[in-house]
Design an enzyme around this catalytic site. Structure first.
Site, mmCIF file in Angstrom:
data_model
loop_
_atom_site.group_PDB
_atom_site.id
_atom_site.type_symbol
_atom_site.label_atom_id
_atom_site.label_comp_id
_atom_site.label_asym_id
_atom_site.label_seq_id
_atom_site.Cartn_x
_atom_site.Cartn_y
_atom_site.Cartn_z
ATOM 1 N N ASP A 61 0.855 -1.189 0.000
ATOM 2 C CA ASP A 61 0.000 0.000 0.000
ATOM 3 C C ASP A 61 0.892 1.241 0.000
ATOM 4 O OD1 ASP A 61 -2.203 1.821 0.397
ATOM 5 O OD2 ASP A 61 -3.355 0.186 1.273
ATOM 6 N N HIS A 86 2.137 1.996 -3.259
ATOM 7 C CA HIS A 86 1.231 2.971 -3.876
ATOM 8 C C HIS A 86 1.784 4.392 -3.854
ATOM 9 C CE1 HIS A 86 -2.507 0.139 -3.295
ATOM 10 N NE2 HIS A 86 -1.542 -0.405 -4.005
#
Ligand SMILES: *[C@@H]1O[C@H](CO)[C@@H](O)[C@H](O)[C@H]1NC(C)=O
Ligand SMILES: *[C@@H]1O[C@H](CO)[C@@H](O)[C@H](O)[C@H]1NC(C)=O
Length: 401
Positions: free
Chosen positions: A221, A244
């Site tokens: 993430d 991310h």
């Protein structure tokens, strides 16, 4: 050479070494979490650690809790202050979180440092969250993802340094920073699979004067995410990817969020991340503010959406309203951002129709599309950036406010 004196006490399960060394005048109390066979590697050291911590924390001179080389099970520990003097948590070995299956529950915290002033975490060791079996869930549908233990929490920690430690395979976020002030993270390593959901590397909220330096974050993430109340944050020489990217937000979801103010991200490298640097706020949001955010000297290697402001952030289509975000974004600069974009759309500045972005500057943006079809582009909404230097792609050629 100075006087060197070692006195060994045996106290309960701990070897306690009082070491009045010739380095400065301070005494270092060394509470070993293992000693001659009393606690073997592979046994659960939770009770021993809590006891060592409370002894060290009570010391009126600087103290150190040492976890030597070896693999130790730790069911979970909240290491609390305030302590009477500076304290060091020296992790040389590997701490292992409880093993998990796909339906594991076990609270929202594995290790927490709380209310400590002048804490040092060091030692080259590993916080191993053993999270792999918990990564199969669909976070869009499942509250489960957000309710798993975070590997290491720093709650209300001040004037502290966290260095030379690794967070591995967290079940949820790796490191969470809440209510902290003047804390530096350096030479920290974070590792989890690209496909691990909700495993943000370092999440910061409601904290001031936090630095993340010379660190390497590979996760599933956000590499680093900044929540509301993040103030005076410096992120420098951090390498991210997979993951991310570096995110401010998402902001505006909850009432009474504190402003985000003064964020400097510089000298970072992002590799194969889904996004680059972004600021995201929810549509139809609560009121909020994010200002003075600067992204400088950043290299993108095959990164999706390298530059992004997204005030219509709505993952998994969970928003049913088209009302604009009420978070005011102002004072944003992107300076010397270069490398390759894995998406043709490399620069996306989507600001709020209710509160357009103010004072956005784009200087020397030089990105190339690493894919095959189409040309590198930008998209802008409700923003009129000041543009100078190289612009690849040309920023905001179509303004559809
Ligand atoms: C997890 O729970 C689901 C639904 O209750 C069940 O079907 C599954 O077998 C469980 N998995 C494990 C590893 O216990
Ligand atoms: C910030 O924390 C560091 C590390 O403990 C300390 O050396 C420094 O004095 C602190 N700065 C301030 C302004 O208190």
């Amino acid at each position: 050479m100075g006087l060197k004196l070692n006195i060994i006490f045996m106290a309960a399960l701990f070897g306690l070494i009082l070491d009045s060394s010739n380095i400065a005048n301070s005494q270092i109390l060394r509470f070993e979490a293992t000693d001659n066979g009393a606690i073997l590697p592979q046994s659960d050291i939770t009770q021993a650690l809590l006891k060592a911590w409370s002894n060290a924390c009570a010391s009126t001179s600087p103290s150190k809790v040492v976890i030597p080389n070896g693999i130790f099970k730790l069911s979970g520990a909240s290491l609390e202050g305030p302590c009477n003097a500076p304290i060091e948590f020296n992790l040389q070995g590997i701490l292992q979180a409880p093993p998990a299956d796909a339906n594991f529950t076990g609270g929202d915290t594995w290790v927490a440092f709380e209310y400590v002033d002048f804490l040092t975490v060091s030692g080259g060791g590993i916080f191993d969250g053993q999270g792999k079996p918990t990564w199969g869930k669909d976070c869009a549908k499942d509250q489960y993802c957000g309710n798993l233990p975070i590997n290491v929490r720093f709650n209300y920690v001040t004037n502290s340094i966290i260095q030379d430690v690794t967070s591995l395979d967290s079940k949820q976020f790796h490191i969470n920073v809440l209510g902290c002030q003047n804390v530096t993270f350096q030479h920290v390593k974070i590792i989890a699979d690209e496909n691990s959901p909700h495993t943000d590397g370092i999440h910061i909220g409601r904290s001031t004067d936090i630095k993340i330096l010379d660190s390497n974050i590979q996760t599933g993430d956000d590499c680093i995410s900044l929540g509301d109340g993040s103030k005076h944050i410096t992120i420098a020489k951090v390498t991210c990817g997979p993951g991310h990217g570096i995110s401010i937000g998402s902001l505006g979801k909850y009432p009474n969020e504190e402003p985000v103010n003064r964020v400097d991200v510089k000298g970072c490298i992002l590799k194969n991340t889904k996004n680059g640097v972004r600021i995201k706020t929810w549509p139809d949001s609560q009121e909020g503010e994010a200002s003075d955010m600067h992204f400088e000297d950043i290299v993108m290697e095959n990164v999706g959406n390298p530059i992004m402001i997204d005030q219509e952030y709505c993952p998994w289509n969970q928003c049913d309203s088209q009302l604009p975000s009420r978070v005011q974004i102002s004072g944003v600069s992107f300076n010397n951002i270069r490398g390759t974009s894995s998406t043709a759309l490399a620069v996306k500045l989507i600001c709020s129709g209710g509160l357009p972005c103010q004072d956005v500057e784009m200087t020397d943006i030089n990105l190339k599309y690493s894919g095959e079809e189409g040309e590198i582009t930008s998209e802008c909404k409700n923003v009129k950036p000041t543009v100078s230097g190289i612009q690849n792609p040309p920023a905001c050629v179509t303004i559809e406010a």
